[in-house]
Design a protein around this motif. Structure first.
Motif, PDB file in Angstrom:
ATOM      1  N   ASN A 336       0.818  -1.212   0.000  1.00 55.43           N
ATOM      2  CA  ASN A 336       0.000   0.000   0.000  1.00 55.43           C
ATOM      3  C   ASN A 336       0.853   1.265   0.000  1.00 55.43           C
ATOM      4  OD1 ASN A 336      -2.796  -0.635  -0.156  1.00 55.43           O
ATOM      5  ND2 ASN A 336      -2.689  -1.535   1.889  1.00 55.43           N
ATOM      6  N   LEU A 337       2.003   1.209   0.637  1.00 54.09           N
ATOM      7  CA  LEU A 337       2.910   2.365   0.605  1.00 54.09           C
ATOM      8  C   LEU A 337       3.446   2.557  -0.807  1.00 54.09           C
ATOM      9  CD1 LEU A 337       4.470   4.634   1.929  1.00 54.09           C
ATOM     10  CD2 LEU A 337       6.200   2.965   2.651  1.00 54.09           C
ATOM     11  N   GLN A 338       3.784   1.475  -1.472  1.00 54.99           N
ATOM     12  CA  GLN A 338       4.253   1.565  -2.860  1.00 54.99           C
ATOM     13  C   GLN A 338       3.158   2.126  -3.755  1.00 54.99           C
ATOM     14  OE1 GLN A 338       6.642  -1.730  -4.415  1.00 54.99           O
ATOM     15  NE2 GLN A 338       5.305  -1.815  -6.215  1.00 54.99           N
ATOM     16  N   ARG A 339       1.938   1.693  -3.544  1.00 60.31           N
ATOM     17  CA  ARG A 339       0.800   2.222  -4.313  1.00 60.31           C
ATOM     18  C   ARG A 339       0.636   3.722  -4.065  1.00 60.31           C
ATOM     19  NH1 ARG A 339      -3.036  -2.676  -2.228  1.00 60.31           N
ATOM     20  NH2 ARG A 339      -3.140  -3.956  -4.121  1.00 60.31           N
ATOM     21  N   ALA A 340       0.708   4.104  -2.791  1.00 57.32           N
ATOM     22  CA  ALA A 340       0.545   5.517  -2.450  1.00 57.32           C
ATOM     23  C   ALA A 340       1.621   6.370  -3.110  1.00 57.32           C
ATOM     24  CB  ALA A 340       0.590   5.684  -0.922  1.00 57.32           C
ATOM     25  N   ARG A 341       2.874   5.911  -3.058  1.00 52.33           N
ATOM     26  CA  ARG A 341       3.960   6.678  -3.663  1.00 52.33           C
ATOM     27  C   ARG A 341       3.779   6.814  -5.169  1.00 52.33           C
ATOM     28  NH1 ARG A 341       8.726   3.905   0.103  1.00 52.33           N
ATOM     29  NH2 ARG A 341       8.606   5.467   1.791  1.00 52.33           N
ATOM     30  N   ALA A 342       3.291   5.768  -5.810  1.00 56.92           N
ATOM     31  CA  ALA A 342       3.054   5.827  -7.262  1.00 56.92           C
ATOM     32  C   ALA A 342       1.955   6.837  -7.585  1.00 56.92           C
ATOM     33  CB  ALA A 342       2.690   4.442  -7.791  1.00 56.92           C
ATOM     34  N   GLN A 343       0.882   6.839  -6.781  1.00 59.40           N
ATOM     35  CA  GLN A 343      -0.209   7.781  -7.025  1.00 59.40           C
ATOM     36  C   GLN A 343       0.219   9.218  -6.748  1.00 59.40           C
ATOM     37  OE1 GLN A 343      -3.537   6.982  -8.333  1.00 59.40           O
ATOM     38  NE2 GLN A 343      -2.058   5.408  -8.915  1.00 59.40           N
ATOM     39  N   PHE A 344       1.017   9.422  -5.728  1.00 63.11           N
ATOM     40  CA  PHE A 344       1.496  10.770  -5.439  1.00 63.11           C
ATOM     41  C   PHE A 344       2.458  11.267  -6.519  1.00 63.11           C
ATOM     42  CE2 PHE A 344       0.661   9.912  -0.699  1.00 63.11           C
ATOM     43  CZ  PHE A 344      -0.598  10.486  -0.780  1.00 63.11           C
TER      44      PHE A 344
END
Length: 375
Positions: A336-344
């Protein structure tokens, strides 16, 4: 008992035209369980049977009533000869007791729809033609529903696209720090804080007073458009989340999934770029069908929806990461952190290019205004 064991009995509860045979799992959806039920007559008709995920959609009656009202309105619009209501709109099948859903002995809720043969869907947009057709589909969907009284629709998922609510959820996750991960996300939290005020545009009193609320789909990923054999838009599907909202929500969510050159959870942020030709193609198709009903303020709000959705999705992923991954399924540690960083990262790029994206929107609007009228 497996849910598939209930299917033979469930099928008998719906008013189908022919005797039905085998039911096979169908589609790539992650919410409901879908099965293609073929008629014993090779020429059909065939049906789509779905088990409704009540952990997400708790009010099946309200959801179904929304779908019935919206599909009836769409069919009435097409009945004037401008289209084919049976091919261009989802058709729910009633049960023998007059409802449009059935509850089995285990408490599972089911619905049945006509299966639209000779259609296809794509999980990813790969061509400008596809992006253009996706834009046309959702633009037409909104246009045909632009005179529907959206306030009568049941709110299927409260605060679904309310960024103020999502930021409050994030703040709660920060304060609780259940997974002990707070110190690893300081950079992400700084970005969220930096842009929070600008992202609250749709929750501002002035916006609420002047920006119309419409019927919106609220899940405008590309595989919710069925294309015909010529890859031309035929039908918008998956209407569970249809409720009242702003048109920019649908536009922004679609762009989030179309414009990114990488996957939603890309680990290498250098691979995340903007596919501007796909943005322009989608925008062109969308405005060709939607410009006729949109107000000037709604057109201006489209870019705000484009910026909001990767930001909001990043906030949601980050919240789940801090909570210990309790909402989204993960495939590995810190997913989920990787997903968040990609979206940001996608948000950063969209924010940087926002003037150019707005120029494309305005150019497409201007092109439509200068087209010769057809007599």
């Amino acid at each position: 008992m497996q849910i598939t064991n209930y299917i033979p009995e469930v099928i008998t509860k719906f008013k189908c035209m022919d005797s039905l045979g085998h039911a096979a799992p169908y589609g790539s959806g992650h919410i409901n369980d879908s099965f293609l039920v073929k008629s014993e007559n090779p020429t059909g008709p065939h049906y789509l049977l779905q088990r409704i995920n009540t952990s997400i959609f708790s009010n099946v009656e309200g959801l179904t009533e929304n779908m019935l009202q919206v599909t009836a309105h769409l069919k009435a619009k097409l009945a004037d000869g401008s289209g084919d209501p049976l091919k261009e709109v989802m058709t729910l099948i009633p049960t023998h007791d007059g409802k449009y859903y059935h509850q089995d002995p285990a408490g599972n809720y089911w619905r049945m729809l006509h299966f639209l043969s000779d259609t296809r869907s794509y999980d990813m947009v790969s061509t400008e033609k596809q992006a253009y057709e996706g834009g046309k589909a959702f633009g037409k969907f909104q246009s045909m529903l632009s005179d529907f009284p959206s306030e009568v629709l049941y709110e299927v998922i409260p605060d679904f696209h309310n960024i103020k609510f999502r930021l409050a959820q994030l703040q709660e996750s920060i304060e609780r720090n259940l997974a002990g991960r707070l110190n690893t996300v300081r950079e992400e939290l700084a970005l969220v804080k930096q842009h929070a005020d600008a992202m609250l545009y749709f929750q501002q009193a002035e916006t609420a007073a002047n920006l119309p609320k419409r019927v919106t789909h609220n899940d405008t990923k590309f595989n919710n458009v069925l294309l015909d054999s010529n890859d031309e838009a035929q039908c918008v599907i998956d209407l569970e989340t249809v409720m009242e909202g702003y048109v920019a929500y649908d536009f922004g969510d679609a762009i989030r999934t179309i414009i990114n050159t990488a996957s939603e959870d890309e680990a290498d942020l250098q691979k995340i770029n903007l596919n501007l030709p796909l943005f322009q193609a989608y925008t062109k198709g969308y405005l060709e069908n939607a410009a006729g009903f949109l107000t000037d303020l709604e057109v201006q709000s489209l870019i705000k929806g484009v910026l909001l959705f990767p930001y909001m999705q990043g906030v949601r992923f980050l919240t789940d990461h801090l909570n210990g991954d309790t909402y989204y399924k993960i495939k590995f540690a810190n997913h989920n952190l990787q997903r968040a960083r990609a979206q940001f990262q996608l948000f950063r790029m969209l924010h940087e290019k926002a003037p150019l994206l707005q120029e494309i929107i305005q150019t497409e609007i201007s092109n439509l205004k200068t087209l010769p009228a057809h007599g």
